[in-house]
Motif scaffolding. Structure first.
Motif, PDB file in Angstrom:
ATOM      1  N   PHE A  11       0.835  -1.204   0.000  1.00 50.23           N
ATOM      2  CA  PHE A  11       0.000   0.000   0.000  1.00 50.23           C
ATOM      3  C   PHE A  11       0.870   1.254   0.000  1.00 50.23           C
ATOM      4  O   PHE A  11       0.586   2.211  -0.740  1.00 50.23           O
ATOM      5  CB  PHE A  11      -0.931   0.021   1.207  1.00 50.23           C
ATOM      6  CG  PHE A  11      -1.821   1.244   1.228  1.00 50.23           C
ATOM      7  CD1 PHE A  11      -2.995   1.259   0.505  1.00 50.23           C
ATOM      8  CD2 PHE A  11      -1.463   2.365   1.963  1.00 50.23           C
ATOM      9  CE1 PHE A  11      -3.818   2.392   0.502  1.00 50.23           C
ATOM     10  CE2 PHE A  11      -2.270   3.495   1.968  1.00 50.23           C
ATOM     11  CZ  PHE A  11      -3.455   3.511   1.234  1.00 50.23           C
ATOM     12  N   ALA A  12       1.925   1.263   0.819  1.00 51.05           N
ATOM     13  CA  ALA A  12       2.822   2.420   0.857  1.00 51.05           C
ATOM     14  C   ALA A  12       3.495   2.626  -0.499  1.00 51.05           C
ATOM     15  O   ALA A  12       3.587   3.756  -1.000  1.00 51.05           O
ATOM     16  CB  ALA A  12       3.864   2.238   1.953  1.00 51.05           C
ATOM     17  N   GLY A  14       2.331   1.584  -3.397  1.00 50.65           N
ATOM     18  CA  GLY A  14       1.298   2.012  -4.338  1.00 50.65           C
ATOM     19  C   GLY A  14       0.959   3.484  -4.185  1.00 50.65           C
ATOM     20  O   GLY A  14       0.725   4.184  -5.176  1.00 50.65           O
ATOM     21  N   ALA A  15       0.935   3.984  -2.952  1.00 47.02           N
ATOM     22  CA  ALA A  15       0.660   5.403  -2.738  1.00 47.02           C
ATOM     23  C   ALA A  15       1.761   6.269  -3.347  1.00 47.02           C
ATOM     24  O   ALA A  15       1.490   7.332  -3.923  1.00 47.02           O
ATOM     25  CB  ALA A  15       0.515   5.687  -1.243  1.00 47.02           C
ATOM     26  N   CYS A  16       3.015   5.816  -3.236  1.00 45.06           N
ATOM     27  CA  CYS A  16       4.126   6.548  -3.858  1.00 45.06           C
ATOM     28  C   CYS A  16       3.994   6.533  -5.382  1.00 45.06           C
ATOM     29  O   CYS A  16       4.231   7.542  -6.053  1.00 45.06           O
ATOM     30  CB  CYS A  16       5.460   5.949  -3.432  1.00 45.06           C
ATOM     31  SG  CYS A  16       5.847   6.139  -1.670  1.00 45.06           S
ATOM     32  N   GLU A  81      -3.565   8.705  -5.032  1.00 45.47           N
ATOM     33  CA  GLU A  81      -2.548   7.977  -4.260  1.00 45.47           C
ATOM     34  C   GLU A  81      -3.173   6.829  -3.474  1.00 45.47           C
ATOM     35  O   GLU A  81      -2.658   5.700  -3.470  1.00 45.47           O
ATOM     36  CB  GLU A  81      -1.835   8.946  -3.320  1.00 45.47           C
ATOM     37  CG  GLU A  81      -0.994   9.982  -4.064  1.00 45.47           C
ATOM     38  CD  GLU A  81      -0.616  11.179  -3.210  1.00 45.47           C
ATOM     39  OE1 GLU A  81       0.144  12.042  -3.698  1.00 45.47           O
ATOM     40  OE2 GLU A  81      -1.086  11.271  -2.055  1.00 45.47           O
ATOM     41  N   THR A  84      -4.489   4.040  -5.905  1.00 42.62           N
ATOM     42  CA  THR A  84      -3.394   3.231  -6.446  1.00 42.62           C
ATOM     43  C   THR A  84      -2.897   2.236  -5.412  1.00 42.62           C
ATOM     44  O   THR A  84      -2.701   1.048  -5.716  1.00 42.62           O
ATOM     45  CB  THR A  84      -2.239   4.137  -6.908  1.00 42.62           C
ATOM     46  OG1 THR A  84      -2.730   5.127  -7.813  1.00 42.62           O
ATOM     47  CG2 THR A  84      -1.174   3.311  -7.612  1.00 42.62           C
ATOM     48  N   GLY A  85      -2.692   2.691  -4.189  1.00 44.63           N
ATOM     49  CA  GLY A  85      -2.272   1.780  -3.129  1.00 44.63           C
ATOM     50  C   GLY A  85      -3.302   0.686  -2.886  1.00 44.63           C
ATOM     51  O   GLY A  85      -2.955  -0.491  -2.722  1.00 44.63           O
ATOM     52  N   CYS A 139      -1.401   0.449 -13.252  1.00 43.17           N
ATOM     53  CA  CYS A 139      -1.045   1.852 -12.982  1.00 43.17           C
ATOM     54  C   CYS A 139      -1.029   2.667 -14.272  1.00 43.17           C
ATOM     55  O   CYS A 139      -1.494   3.814 -14.301  1.00 43.17           O
ATOM     56  CB  CYS A 139       0.305   1.928 -12.277  1.00 43.17           C
ATOM     57  SG  CYS A 139       0.297   1.269 -10.597  1.00 43.17           S
TER      58      CYS A 139
END
Length: 427
Positions: A11-12, A14-16, A81, A84-85, A139
């Motif tokens: 998740f982290a 994906g957020a990036c 963000e 995506t995560g 993505c």
């Protein structure tokens, strides 16, 4: 390692990635560099502190406003963000915990290929590469869909990057029994006749591109594709606003008559002739000795059938949409689909293969109907392009192509047998 550790990390990550997608969605359609200048406020152009760029948390800490000019920052940034995560986590859970995802084939005791996705759970240690490829594609599709929904255009850089990564991936890593593999092999695991069709069509596509670059094949809609009435009204309003602000904008595409539209689409038919003719020609030539023996030795490798499987998928994915665009345009006298959708499915096909791309294309209208019903119930009046629906269809096929292919396998098997019989007769 505990799945919860993976989920937190993914998740982290994906957020990036979502933070970078925000940059892509804003800058790519405007022709700006994705690298320079560094992240800045679009209102006052002040460079942002590194801690202001922390995905989701940075926006929350600032209260949704720029640190310097205090102008509001669109909530779309943290939403993209977070989405995506969440998508990367969702696919991870479905792939590696619930065993929903890419198909895996193996020869049955009777020598027939059967789907074994339900009997061979995906392993993180073994199958993380296909997960990474699919998430890279998801993505890319998310970025393309956001741009398409906002500006009715798909930047070709996105699907062509997806296609390049997909082709290289399948050439380097595919084996017929690996999950998500695209090797063009028959029921006994031997290279199929489709390899020759894929190779001939790929060479034909290169010929068409060279002829187009040399201006021997004309460009269709050279002054821009015709806009729908809704698009033209919005574009004209934007031009007027820019004119009042003292900015100049490029002229709108001309309005075409039905006859002119059909004439322009005829140029695209000319572009498609070399791939189609060379696909048939190379298929027939490789049925003749000694060329057949030489060709069989070339494709008797996993990297070759994987490479050609990805190429075949890309060509079929793009071709299905392009033929729909051509036939619809010739039939109705107005542009049926955008060329960006062709590029999009070209990239998709290189990742999930010919069958997956075709299934995604036919699933897309159902997502369109669902969204149309939602808009009707909520009173939303906004036309959406087709790219997001194709992306949703692709996202679904990545998860459920196993059952779909298993259901369609009897009919497709007959088609493959027909081609194989023709190939055998030609030899």
């Amino acid at each position: 390692m505990n799945h919860f550790v993976y989920i937190f990390f993914i998740f982290a990550l994906g957020a990036c990635v979502g933070s970078f997608l925000n940059v892509v969605v804003w800058r790519l359609p405007r022709g700006e560099s994705l690298v320079t200048p560094p992240s800045h406020c679009p209102k006052c152009n002040a460079l942002l502190k590194w801690y202001d760029n922390i995905p989701i948390l940075g926006w929350l800490k600032l209260g949704g406003r720029c640190r310097y000019c205090r102008e509001p920052i669109s909530p779309r940034y943290p939403i993209v963000e977070a989405v995506t995560g969440a998508l990367l986590v969702l696919y991870f859970v479905l792939f590696f915990i619930f065993d929903v995802g890419p198909c895996r084939w193996h020869p049955s005791p009777m020598g027939e290929h059967t789907m074994r996705a339900a009997h061979a759970p995906l392993s993180i240690a073994e199958d993380w590469p296909i997960y990474a490829l699919y998430m890279f594609t998801v993505c890319g599709l998310l970025a393309a869909s956001l741009v398409d929904a906002e500006q009715f255009v798909i930047p070709v850089q996105i699907p062509w990057l997806i296609a390049a990564v997909g082709i290289v991936f399948h050439a380097l890593l595919d084996h017929p029994t690996r999950a998500g593999a695209l090797n063009l092999v028959d029921e006994r695991g031997n290279p199929s006749a489709l390899n020759a069709i894929a190779a001939g069509a790929a060479v034909g596509l290169l010929v068409s591109v060279v002829l187009w670059l040399a201006d021997w094949v004309p460009t269709s809609f050279a002054e821009g594709e015709p806009l729908m009435d809704l698009d033209r009204d919005a574009a004209e309003a934007e031009r007027q606003a820019a004119r009042r602000a003292g900015r100049e904008m490029a002229p709108l595409p001309p309005q075409y008559t039905s006859r002119q539209v059909r004439a322009e689409i005829g140029k695209e038919i000319v572009f498609l002739l070399p791939p189609m003719m060379l696909a048939v020609a190379w298929f027939l030539l490789t049925r003749i000795e000694p060329l057949r023996g030489w060709w069989d030795r070339i494709i008797d490798h996993d990297w070759a059938t994987g490479l050609l499987g990805a190429v075949f998928g890309a060509l079929v994915g793009g071709f299905v949409v392009w033929v729909t665009r051509i036939l619809g345009t010739l039939g109705f006298g107005r542009l049926a689909m955008g060329l960006g959708d062709v590029h999009l499915m070209f990239g998709v096909g290189a990742v999930i293969g010919a069958g997956g791309a075709t299934a995604a294309f036919f699933l897309a209208p159902f997502f369109g109907i669902a969204i149309a019903i939602y808009m009707l119930l909520t009173g939303t009046r906004r036309e959406l392009p087709y790219g997001p629906y194709l992306s949703l269809g692709t996202a679904a096929v990545m998860l459920f192509y196993g059952p779909i292919a298993d259901y369609l396998r009897p009919g497709m098997g007959g088609l493959v047998e027909l081609i194989g019989g023709w190939a055998g007769a030609g030899g």
